[in-house]
Scaffold this active site. Structure first.
Site, PDB file in Angstrom:
ATOM      1  N   ILE A  20     -20.773  51.579  54.674  1.00  0.00           N
ATOM      2  CA  ILE A  20     -21.677  50.584  55.242  1.00  0.00           C
ATOM      3  C   ILE A  20     -22.298  51.227  56.477  1.00  0.00           C
ATOM      4  CG2 ILE A  20     -19.722  49.449  56.390  1.00  0.00           C
ATOM      5  CD1 ILE A  20     -21.353  46.824  56.286  1.00  0.00           C
TER       6      ILE A  20
ATOM      7  N   GLY B  59     -28.488  42.985  64.133  1.00  0.00           N
ATOM      8  CA  GLY B  59     -27.814  42.084  63.196  1.00  0.00           C
ATOM      9  C   GLY B  59     -27.790  42.567  61.761  1.00  0.00           C
TER      10      GLY B  59
ATOM     11  N   TYR C 173     -15.817  44.725  62.716  1.00  0.00           N
ATOM     12  CA  TYR C 173     -15.145  44.171  61.546  1.00  0.00           C
ATOM     13  C   TYR C 173     -14.255  42.982  61.921  1.00  0.00           C
ATOM     14  CZ  TYR C 173     -16.870  48.330  59.207  1.00  0.00           C
ATOM     15  OH  TYR C 173     -17.689  49.306  58.707  1.00  0.00           O
TER      16      TYR C 173
ATOM     17  N   LYS D 263     -14.684  40.977  64.375  1.00  0.00           N
ATOM     18  CA  LYS D 263     -15.610  39.880  64.684  1.00  0.00           C
ATOM     19  C   LYS D 263     -16.115  39.207  63.403  1.00  0.00           C
ATOM     20  CE  LYS D 263     -19.729  39.413  67.503  1.00  0.00           C
ATOM     21  NZ  LYS D 263     -20.640  40.113  68.389  1.00  0.00           N
TER      22      LYS D 263
END
Length: 171
Positions: A96, A106, A142, A144
């Site tokens: 990712i 975001g 992660y 969060k």
């Protein structure tokens, strides 16, 4: 700015290779030697290896575009293509990445949400991923997003053994 996803196809291999090289290098070069980085990049992101991954029915890649610009990507693995665990009830996020110029906007959340959406559609119970123990920014991100530490495993950068935390998000 319109965000769109495109599932990668075998003819996307060169764009995938170039973007993978750039984002992995931007993320990890400051914390590894140039020789280690070069060895890993050549081993993990060469076109032959990526062709094989793109052809694997248990793996899928998704490009995230911001307008017409490639902003990020995601690689998901079902068992038996997973790098560890190999639980048919799980979906692994193996890769990712968001390009440097799009970080802080975001887009990481957008990629995580896409992975959650796909996992739910495939009736998986949880997502998991490996994250380098020294990548504090990613670990914070992660956590969060609802992931928690569920173990650890070795990750090799060239000849150097590193430790990845296995993080899990229950669905």
């Amino acid at each position: 700015m319109q965000l769109t996803f495109q599932q990668c196809r075998p003819d996307d291999v060169h764009a995938l290779r170039d973007f993978s090289y750039r984002t992995f290098n931007d993320t990890f070069a400051p914390m590894n030697t140039p020789a280690t980085m070069q060895a890993y990049l050549e081993q993990s992101f060469n076109t032959n290896k990526l062709h094989g991954e793109l052809s694997d029915s248990n793996s899928s890649f998704y490009f995230l575009y911001a307008g017409r610009e490639l902003a990020g990507y995601l690689k998901l693995n079902e068992s038996p293509a997973q790098t560890d665990i190999n639980d048919p009830h799980s979906l692994e996020i193996e890769r990712i990445y968001v390009a440097k110029e799009f970080q802080g906007k975001g887009f990481g959340y957008v990629l995580i949400n896409k992975a959650v959406e796909i996992a739910k559609m495939r009736k998986k119970f949880y997502l998991w991923l490996g994250v380098w123990e020294k990548n504090h920014k990613a670990i914070f991100f992660y956590k969060k997003n609802g992931f928690y530490e569920a173990g650890a495993h070795s990750f090799f950068m060239g000849e150097e053994e590193q430790t990845d935390f296995i993080m899990r998000k229950d669905l």
